[in-house]
Each structure stands twice: as structure tokens, then as C-alpha cells.
Design a protein around this motif. Structure first.
Motif, mmCIF file in Angstrom:
data_model
loop_
_atom_site.group_PDB
_atom_site.id
_atom_site.type_symbol
_atom_site.label_atom_id
_atom_site.label_comp_id
_atom_site.label_asym_id
_atom_site.label_seq_id
_atom_site.Cartn_x
_atom_site.Cartn_y
_atom_site.Cartn_z
ATOM 1 N N ALA A 198 0.827 -1.210 0.000
ATOM 2 C CA ALA A 198 0.000 0.000 0.000
ATOM 3 C C ALA A 198 0.865 1.266 0.000
ATOM 4 N N ILE A 199 1.958 1.245 0.758
ATOM 5 C CA ILE A 199 2.866 2.392 0.790
ATOM 6 C C ILE A 199 3.461 2.640 -0.593
ATOM 7 N N ALA A 200 3.881 1.565 -1.269
ATOM 8 C CA ALA A 200 4.458 1.704 -2.603
ATOM 9 C C ALA A 200 3.431 2.257 -3.588
ATOM 10 N N VAL A 201 2.182 1.780 -3.474
ATOM 11 C CA VAL A 201 1.114 2.297 -4.344
ATOM 12 C C VAL A 201 0.897 3.777 -4.081
ATOM 13 N N PHE A 202 0.898 4.160 -2.786
ATOM 14 C CA PHE A 202 0.747 5.576 -2.445
ATOM 15 C C PHE A 202 1.859 6.403 -3.094
ATOM 16 N N GLY A 203 3.088 5.893 -3.040
ATOM 17 C CA GLY A 203 4.192 6.604 -3.675
ATOM 18 C C GLY A 203 3.998 6.740 -5.168
ATOM 19 N N LEU A 204 3.481 5.696 -5.804
ATOM 20 C CA LEU A 204 3.267 5.749 -7.255
ATOM 21 C C LEU A 204 2.162 6.729 -7.645
ATOM 22 N N THR A 205 1.155 6.902 -6.767
ATOM 23 C CA THR A 205 0.075 7.837 -7.108
ATOM 24 C C THR A 205 0.559 9.281 -7.113
ATOM 25 N N TYR A 264 -7.537 -6.410 2.096
ATOM 26 C CA TYR A 264 -8.789 -5.813 2.561
ATOM 27 C C TYR A 264 -8.934 -5.871 4.077
ATOM 28 N N THR A 265 -8.362 -6.890 4.683
ATOM 29 C CA THR A 265 -8.518 -7.063 6.137
ATOM 30 C C THR A 265 -7.452 -6.334 6.948
ATOM 31 N N SER A 266 -6.580 -5.606 6.269
ATOM 32 C CA SER A 266 -5.561 -4.819 6.968
ATOM 33 C C SER A 266 -6.025 -3.368 7.068
ATOM 34 N N PRO A 267 -6.393 -2.902 8.270
ATOM 35 C CA PRO A 267 -6.862 -1.508 8.402
ATOM 36 C C PRO A 267 -5.809 -0.485 7.950
ATOM 37 N N ILE A 268 -4.543 -0.753 8.287
ATOM 38 C CA ILE A 268 -3.489 0.199 7.906
ATOM 39 C C ILE A 268 -3.368 0.285 6.388
ATOM 40 N N ALA A 269 -3.380 -0.877 5.721
ATOM 41 C CA ALA A 269 -3.266 -0.896 4.264
ATOM 42 C C ALA A 269 -4.444 -0.174 3.615
ATOM 43 N N ALA A 315 -6.650 4.456 0.791
ATOM 44 C CA ALA A 315 -7.614 5.559 0.711
ATOM 45 C C ALA A 315 -6.889 6.871 0.443
ATOM 46 N N PHE A 316 -5.752 7.081 1.131
ATOM 47 C CA PHE A 316 -4.942 8.272 0.856
ATOM 48 C C PHE A 316 -4.401 8.247 -0.577
ATOM 49 N N SER A 317 -4.145 7.052 -1.092
ATOM 50 C CA SER A 317 -3.667 6.928 -2.467
ATOM 51 C C SER A 317 -4.731 7.416 -3.446
ATOM 52 N N LEU A 318 -5.976 7.018 -3.202
ATOM 53 C CA LEU A 318 -7.072 7.485 -4.060
ATOM 54 C C LEU A 318 -7.222 8.996 -3.977
ATOM 55 N N LEU A 319 -7.066 9.529 -2.765
ATOM 56 C CA LEU A 319 -7.146 10.977 -2.592
ATOM 57 C C LEU A 319 -6.018 11.668 -3.346
ATOM 58 N N SER A 320 -4.808 11.125 -3.222
ATOM 59 C CA SER A 320 -3.658 11.701 -3.915
ATOM 60 C C SER A 320 -3.840 11.645 -5.427
ATOM 61 N N LEU A 321 -4.450 10.556 -5.905
ATOM 62 C CA LEU A 321 -4.669 10.392 -7.336
ATOM 63 C C LEU A 321 -5.759 11.324 -7.848
#
Length: 497
Positions: free
Chosen positions: A150-157, A467-472, A477-483
Motif C-alpha cells: 500500500a505504501i508503494a502504491v501511495f508513492g506511485l500515485t 482488505y482485512t488490513s486496516p493500515i493498508a 484511501a490516501f492513495s485514491l485521494l492523492s490520485l
């Protein structure tokens, strides 16, 4: 567990070893020299010289690179003030009030203000880095493969927000970087991918070689295309040390801009150029009744731009050290330098290499002390560097690029990769394709892939592990916002137009 004081003491002991200390000084001098030359960005300078650190101990190499980073970012203000040409993109906002002061024969005063503000902003950023980075790392230690994906995806967004005027070109650049990162052995199965049947490519595309080409060779080719010349300038540089009245005048603006710049720098992909423009704009709002007006030689404009610009450096190191996400293009190269030494930035870095981490904190503070001393004592000499004939400089830089790329692994293929990346970067620049998304794709693409596949292997192919990881899910969600923010911003601009 050692206390914070013990950790800082350990870091200071590593920094104040004679060789590490000498390398900080050498790095600052190189940064000041190169940053004073218009067009010689901090990113390009670090990329060209990073290969010289591979034979050093990690702390020693980082001290050299941090000195170059801070010195070049500050020195970009010198040609911005003297000849209206920023030495680095981050110094662009300094032009607005710096050059009008130079036109009034007060270049020395402008450089002195820029030096003091750079020091204050840099120190503020180091304080933020020292306080926030360990806390973020402690939280990130709980991350497993789903959270790291999830962190890597956030970075890519972030590609969406650093793509400039064309999101499409930014995405193409980012996808190209991700594709280049797939060349070599599959990280999970060990099968060669896109190796074209050659043994040399099974080792993969060397990240540093690509970086040297993109920011070294491409920059030089672009300079030759636009025409290499030098511009002389006659200025009074006898009064560089700011007066007590000047210090009082810029005090609040400098401190406020430093805090804002540090926060902006901590946003991956933002960088010093964004920080300097934001802080300059905020200073105009704070001092709306300023005399002279901003843009006419107001020293508070210089102080705001330079404090925010230099404060972004420590901020950019926060996501770099804690999450392994580069805060800007220079910290992307620093990640590559650490990876060459077998050190992976991220939350584990604070447990595995605490001496290195706290040496970075102490060393970066010392970098800004040296910038203050060298900047005030040698301003008139750094200013003369703008007259250095570029026709002699760039061939030397090209040679260093070739030597550095081959020295990386002793592999001639890396030199060809570097040259190919340089030519590719040249054409991308010519057609306004941003290079930063390609860098993000190179770094974060493999992290996202390996962590996603590892997560799916653990879960038997089920995406429930994510999906079952709250942190992920929060990070995604922040990734979608960033995108989505760049699209919203563009929509608002089109509506207003």
C-alpha cells in the motif's frame, strides 16, 4: 534499548571521524561550486558523483552526498540574484526579489540574506527530521507485506501530482520506469524477464546508471542544444553580512517559511521548488503592506523563498528514511546509494543501522553550519563561478558520467544503459515529459510488485489479506485521494477559465 542521547552521541562520533568530517566539507564545497553554475542542479550533481561513494563506508558516502545536496540547493540562489538565472529550479522564486536588489547594486546584501535564511530553514528541517522520523519509523515497523504494498502504491500515485501540465505524459514516464525495473530476474521465481537472451541483462537495469543518464547526460545534451555561453556581471559584493536591522526584518518570515517548507518537503514528490513558491506566496500574504513591495527588492521575499527551499531538504528525508519513498529526486538517488551498500531505507533502518541514521541527523546539521560559514565568507568568490566557461565544464561532466557508470559494477553494459537513458531523457525533456515520475517508477515499481506477490502467496491468492488490513486500507484511501486531487484541481481551473 539505547536512549536518544546515546544514539545522537553514536551518530556524532561517526560524523566527527576525520575522513567523514573532511567529506562533509568537500561535499559542501562541491555543492556550492556546482550550484553556483546556472543549470547545474543538485540532482544532476549528486547523480554524477554518487558512484564515487561506492568504495566508501555508508556513513562517509552519505556525508559527501548530503554536503553536495545542501550546498547545491543553497548556491542556486547566487546566479538567481546576480544574473536572474536560478542555479537550481528550487531557487526560481529567489529571482523575484533577489535580482531587483542586484539591479540596485545590493547583490551582496541579497546574498547575505539568502545565506542566513538558508541556514535557518535547513536547521529547522533537521529538527523536524530528528523528531518526526523516529516516531514514523516506530509506527511503520508494524508494516507487513500488505502495508508495504500500500505504501508503494501511495508513492506511485504521487506521479499524478508531479506530472506538470500533462498527466498523460507523467503516467507514460512512470510506466516506462516501472517497465525498466522489471528487466532481469523475477524477484520471486528467479526466471529472467525481458533479458533478450543476454546474460548481462539478467542482472537487471542498474538504477544508478539510469539516474546518471537522465540527470547528467540529458541535462548536458539539452544545454548544448540551447547553446552554451556565459554571462558576466559586475556587482558590489563588499557588504555580505546582514545587519541587525535586516535580521530583525526577516526573522518571523524566515522561521515561518522554514516550518512550512519542512512540511512540504515531507510530502513525497513535492521538492524544494514547490516549497519555495508556496512560502514566497505566503510571505506576500503575511506582509501585504511591505515596503518595498514584493517583486521590487524586498529582503523578506528572498528570506521566505530560501528558507522554504532549504527546509524542504530535511523534510524530504523523512519519507525516504522511514518508508523508503523518495521525498524528491535527490533523495531517490540517496536511496540508490544506500541500496548499493546493501542497506534498504525503511522502518527497519532505524533498528538495523541506528548509527547511520543519527549520523545523518548530525551530519546534515553540520552541513548547514558550513553553508552559513562558507556562504558569508566566500560569497564574492562563489559569485564569480558564473563566469566559468561552460564549454570546458560539460565535457568533464560527461567523462565523469561514463566513469561513474562503469565503476558501479565494472560492467560496460551499465555505460550503454547510462548513455541510452541520457538520450531518452533528452528527448523526453524536449517533448515536456517529466523525468521525476520515471524515477518513482524505477524505485517503487519493484517494491509494489514483490510485496503484492508475497502477500498473495501468504494468503493463497486471496486479496482478503489486503482488505482485512486496516493500515493498508487507510493508506490506499490516501492513495485514491492523492490520485484524485490533480483531477479536481484541473477541473476547478477549467471551470474558473
Amino acid at each position: 534499548m539505547p536512549s536518544v542521547i546515546d544514539l545522537f552521541a553514536r551518530g556524532a562520533a561517526l560524523v566527527f571521524e576525520p575522513l567523514a568530517l573532511a567529506l562533509i566539507v568537500v561535499g559542501v564545497v562541491i555543492g556550492l561550486t556546482m550550484g553556483s553554475l546556472p543549470g547545474m542542479t543538485a540532482t544532476m550533481t549528486v547523480a554524477v558523483l554518487v558512484s564515487f561513494t561506492f568504495g566508501m563506508e555508508p556513513v562517509q558516502g552519505m556525508m559527501l552526498l548530503l554536503g553536495i545536496y545542501g550546498g547545491a540547493l543553497y548556491a542556486g540562489s547566487i546566479p538567481a540574484i546576480l544574473i536572474r538565472t536560478p542555479g537550481t529550479p528550487s531557487a526560481a522564486a529567489t529571482v523575484f526579489d533577489g535580482f531587483p536588489l542586484a539591479e540596485q547594486g545590493k547583490a551582496g546584501r541579497a546574498i547575505g540574506i539568502a545565506t542566513v535564511a538558508s541556514f535557518v530553514g535547513g536547521v529547522i528541517s533537521v529538527v523536524f527530521l530528528s523528531v518526526l522520523a523516529p516516531q514514523i519509523a516506530n509506527v511503520a515497523l508494524a508494516f507487513r507485506s500488505p502495508e508495504n504494498f500500500a505504501i508503494a502504491v501511495f508513492g506511485l500515485t504521487i506521479i499524478a501530482s508531479i506530472s506538470g501540465d500533462s498527466l498523460t505524459k507523467g503516467l507514460i514516464s512512470g510506466l516506462l520506469g516501472m517497465f525498466l525495473a522489471t528487466v532481469g530476474l523475477d524477484p520471486n521465481l528467479g526466471y529472467p524477464r525481458f533479458a533478450l537472451g543476454t546474460d548481462a541483462l539478467t542482472a537487471g537495469i542498474e538504477f544508478i546508471a539510469v539516474m546518471i543518464g537522465l540527470f547528467g547526460i540529458a541535462e548536458g545534451l539539452d544545454r548544448y542544444r540551447s547553446g552554451i555561453d556565459t554571462a558576466g556581471v559586475e556587482q558590489d559584493l563588499s557588504t555580505v553580512l546582514p545587519t541587525l536591522e535586516d535580521v530583525k526584518d526577516i526573522g518571523n518570515v524566515t522561521l515561518g517559511s522554514g516550518v512550512i517548507g519542512a512540511f512540504i518537503g515531507a510530502i513525497p514528490g513535492a521538492g524544494g521548488d514547490i516549497a519555495s513558491f508556496v512560502t514566497y506566496n505566503e510571505a506576500k500574504r503575511w506582509c501585504s503592506d511591505a515596503v518595498p513591495a514584493f517583486g521590487e527588492g524586498n529582503i523578506r521575499g528572498i528570506a521566505a523563498a530560501e528558507s522554504g527551499n532549504n527546509a524542504s531538504t530535511g523534510g524530504a528525508l523523512i519519507p525516504t528514511l522511514t518508508l523508503g519513498i523518495p521525498g524528491d529526486s535527490v533523495t531517490a538517488i540517496l536511496i540508490g546509494a544506500l541500496l548499493v551498500h546493501g542497506i534498504r531505507p525503511g522502518p527497519g533502518l532505524f533498528n538495523d543501522e541506528p548509527g547511520l541514521v543519527y549520523a545523518i541527523f548530525v551530519g546534515f546539521f553540520l552541513v548547514y553550519v558550513l553553508i552559513l560559514v562558507f556562504g558569508l565568507l566566500g560569497a564574492r568568490y562563489w559569485a564569480r563561478l558564473i563566469d566559468f566557461p561552460a564549454m570546458y565544464l560539460w565535457p568533464v561532466i560527461f567523462l565523469l558520467c561514463i566513469i561513474g557508470s562503469i565503476a558501479l559494477r565494472g560492467n560496460l553494459l551499465d555505460a550503454w544503459v547510462m548513455l541510452g537513458a541520457g538520450v531518452l531523457g533528452y528527448f523526453m525533456r524536449a517533448d515536456d515529459y517529466p523525468l521525476a515520475p520515471m524515477v518513482l517508477g524505477l524505485i517503487l515499481g519493484p517494491i509494489a510488485e514483490s510485496n503484492l506477490r508475497r502477500s498473495l502467496q501468504v494468503s493463497g491468492g486471496s486479496f482478503d489479506v489486503i482488505y482485512t488490513s486496516p493500515i493498508a486500507m487507510v493508506i490506499l484511501a490516501f492513495s485514491l485521494l492523492s490520485l484524485g486531487l490533480p483531477f479536481v484541481r484541473r477541473g476547478i481551473q477549467q471551470y474558473r477559465a
